[in-house]
Design a protein around this motif. Structure first.
Motif, PDB file in Angstrom:
ATOM      1  N   LEU A 200       7.525   0.510  13.111  1.00  0.00           N
ATOM      2  CA  LEU A 200       7.865   1.558  14.067  1.00  0.00           C
ATOM      3  C   LEU A 200       8.425   0.963  15.354  1.00  0.00           C
ATOM      4  O   LEU A 200       9.316   1.544  15.982  1.00  0.00           O
ATOM      5  N   GLN A 201       7.877  -0.189  15.761  1.00  0.00           N
ATOM      6  CA  GLN A 201       8.400  -0.871  16.935  1.00  0.00           C
ATOM      7  C   GLN A 201       9.864  -1.269  16.709  1.00  0.00           C
ATOM      8  O   GLN A 201      10.728  -1.070  17.575  1.00  0.00           O
ATOM      9  N   THR A 203      11.917   0.111  14.563  1.00  0.00           N
ATOM     10  CA  THR A 203      12.710   1.339  14.487  1.00  0.00           C
ATOM     11  C   THR A 203      13.030   1.875  15.872  1.00  0.00           C
ATOM     12  O   THR A 203      14.159   2.315  16.148  1.00  0.00           O
ATOM     13  N   ARG A 204      12.040   1.819  16.779  1.00  0.00           N
ATOM     14  CA  ARG A 204      12.271   2.318  18.137  1.00  0.00           C
ATOM     15  C   ARG A 204      13.362   1.503  18.843  1.00  0.00           C
ATOM     16  O   ARG A 204      14.244   2.065  19.516  1.00  0.00           O
ATOM     17  N   LEU A 207      16.719   2.464  17.464  1.00  0.00           N
ATOM     18  CA  LEU A 207      17.166   3.766  17.955  1.00  0.00           C
ATOM     19  C   LEU A 207      17.628   3.681  19.404  1.00  0.00           C
ATOM     20  O   LEU A 207      18.584   4.348  19.807  1.00  0.00           O
ATOM     21  N   VAL A 208      16.927   2.867  20.186  1.00  0.00           N
ATOM     22  CA  VAL A 208      17.368   2.667  21.577  1.00  0.00           C
ATOM     23  C   VAL A 208      18.755   2.028  21.610  1.00  0.00           C
ATOM     24  O   VAL A 208      19.638   2.406  22.403  1.00  0.00           O
ATOM     25  N   THR A 216      13.754  12.039  19.814  1.00  0.00           N
ATOM     26  CA  THR A 216      13.533  11.150  18.665  1.00  0.00           C
ATOM     27  C   THR A 216      12.724   9.931  19.073  1.00  0.00           C
ATOM     28  O   THR A 216      11.786   9.519  18.379  1.00  0.00           O
ATOM     29  N   LEU A 217      13.071   9.329  20.217  1.00  0.00           N
ATOM     30  CA  LEU A 217      12.322   8.166  20.693  1.00  0.00           C
ATOM     31  C   LEU A 217      10.876   8.530  20.994  1.00  0.00           C
ATOM     32  O   LEU A 217       9.947   7.755  20.725  1.00  0.00           O
ATOM     33  N   ILE A 220       8.938   8.687  17.746  1.00  0.00           N
ATOM     34  CA  ILE A 220       8.682   7.349  17.223  1.00  0.00           C
ATOM     35  C   ILE A 220       7.588   6.664  18.031  1.00  0.00           C
ATOM     36  O   ILE A 220       6.669   6.013  17.486  1.00  0.00           O
ATOM     37  N   GLU A 221       7.640   6.804  19.364  1.00  0.00           N
ATOM     38  CA  GLU A 221       6.622   6.188  20.211  1.00  0.00           C
ATOM     39  C   GLU A 221       5.249   6.789  19.962  1.00  0.00           C
ATOM     40  O   GLU A 221       4.238   6.083  19.962  1.00  0.00           O
ATOM     41  N   GLN A 224       4.043   5.369  16.772  1.00  0.00           N
ATOM     42  CA  GLN A 224       3.654   3.977  16.988  1.00  0.00           C
ATOM     43  C   GLN A 224       2.284   3.887  17.647  1.00  0.00           C
ATOM     44  O   GLN A 224       1.449   3.056  17.277  1.00  0.00           O
ATOM     45  N   ASP A 262       3.414  -0.817  22.257  1.00  0.00           N
ATOM     46  CA  ASP A 262       3.716   0.457  22.915  1.00  0.00           C
ATOM     47  C   ASP A 262       4.856   0.325  23.912  1.00  0.00           C
ATOM     48  O   ASP A 262       5.688   1.223  24.047  1.00  0.00           O
TER      49      ASP A 262
END
Length: 370
Positions: A200-201, A203-204, A207-208, A216-217, A220-221, A224, A262
């Motif tokens: 997930l980290q 993926t974030r 995406l950024v 969306t962010l 995901i956060e 996470q 995080d």
């Protein structure tokens, strides 16, 4: 100290059998027998009071042997009285309640008295054998009772050992099962959650890079954070199943790992000294301080690097948390509830708490006895 108990009927009966027959000799007492009667009356008191005054162990057997010798002498001097009842009663009680040494002295005193009586009175052989036969019966009865008590004690001991072995076996089986479950949780659930949090980290960050929307962010956060919290709870569950206290340094390391996942920022832990198991209140205070410091960093200096230093001293443990903002933060007008809570926790443990701005970030320092 033994609790004082009330005299029971059996105490008076036992004392009466040993003492009262001798008191009948008072009516015909002479200068020779008076001292013996007084001696019996005095030394028989432990028979009545030994459980109430908690005397030394040797006092009661010694008193009984003296009673046997004194009443035996009275019986030899006044064979027509009832003092032989006192002698045989004291002998039987000694055989039942005392050890082998005291019992041996009691039998020797009683046998010597019987022999002295037989020599002085010259009874028929049948009358001479009767007291010896009574003494032999007492010895056999006492030996039988001792054997029965010994067998009962052995049986109780065997039952206690069997019960202990059963309980230990059940406990070992339960611990083995809990250890198996703990391994499964750690190897499957914890590893899966750790991998999920890392994915997930990544993926974030992707995406950024690709300019994804804020919603969306945020999703995901949030996922996470849930994975990180689940990983921490899984580790706590493993420790609980193994009945192990989670070390403070490991808990702090987990908090920093969650912060890194995080925020994407650096979070380092330095441990000095020899880590050891701490009191629950001390460990909770240290962990809560780190949690509050990280929460404040997220709120007031998002993305700042964090450095945590944990020092195990001989008599105390020191914790320092610094967030590297790259500038000197402004002084806080008033301490927030979180900082107040940290100070109160430290004060309850007679520790020290400091908080304030540093050259390039906010710094808290906590010292508590350990």
């Amino acid at each position: 100290m033994n609790a004082v108990r009330r005299l029971e009927g059996i105490d008076w009966v036992r004392w009466g059998i040993i003492t009262v027959p001798t008191l009948f000799a008072i009516s015909s007492a002479s200068a020779v027998t008076w001292p013996l009667i007084v001696l019996v009356a005095v030394v028989s008191l432990p028979v009545l009071l030994h459980d109430r005054t908690a005397p030394p162990r040797w006092l009661l057997p010694a008193a009984l042997v003296l009673v046997i010798a004194a009443t035996g002498a009275l019986w030899v001097l006044r064979p027509s009285g009832f003092t032989s009842v006192s002698m045989f009663g004291a002998t039987f009680y000694t055989l039942r309640s005392s050890g082998r040494v005291a019992s041996g002295f009691a039998v020797a005193a009683a046998a010597g008295t019987i022999i002295a009586w037989a020599i002085s009175q010259q009874p028929s052989w049948l009358n001479a054998l009767a007291p010896l036969a009574a003494l032999i019966v007492m010895v056999l009865l006492a030996a039988n009772r001792r054997g029965r008590v010994a067998r009962l004690e052995q049986t109780e001991l065997a039952l206690a050992r069997a019960q202990t072995a059963t309980e230990e076996h059940a406990r070992a089986a339960a611990l083995a099962e809990r250890a198996r479950i703990a391994r499964e949780v750690h190897d499957v659930l914890a590893h899966s959650l750790a991998g999920l949090a890392l994915n997930l980290q990544g993926t974030r960050l992707m995406l950024v890079r690709d300019g994804a929307s804020a919603d969306t962010l945020a999703q995901i956060e949030r996922a996470q954070k849930l994975a990180s919290d689940g990983l921490a709870e899984a580790r706590k569950a493993v420790a609980a199943l193994r009945e192990d206290a989670v070390p403070v340094e490991r808990t702090v390391s987990d908090l920093l790992a969650s912060y890194r996942l995080d925020s994407g920022a650096r979070a380092d832990l330095v441990v000095e000294g020899e880590p050891r198991e701490l009191d629950a209140a001390v460990g909770t205070t240290l962990v809560r301080a780190v949690q509050e410091a990280l929460s404040n960093t997220r709120k007031h200096a998002a993305g700042a690097a964090v450095e945590v230093k944990l020092v195990f001293g001989t008599d105390e443990v020191a914790l320092t948390v610094v967030d590297r903002q790259g500038r000197r933060p402004p002084d806080a007008p008033t301490a927030g509830y979180g900082l107040r809570g940290m100070g109160e926790r430290a004060a309850l443990l007679e520790g020290k708490f400091e908080s304030g701005p540093g050259e390039d970030g906010w710094r808290i320092h906590l010292t508590v006895p350990a």
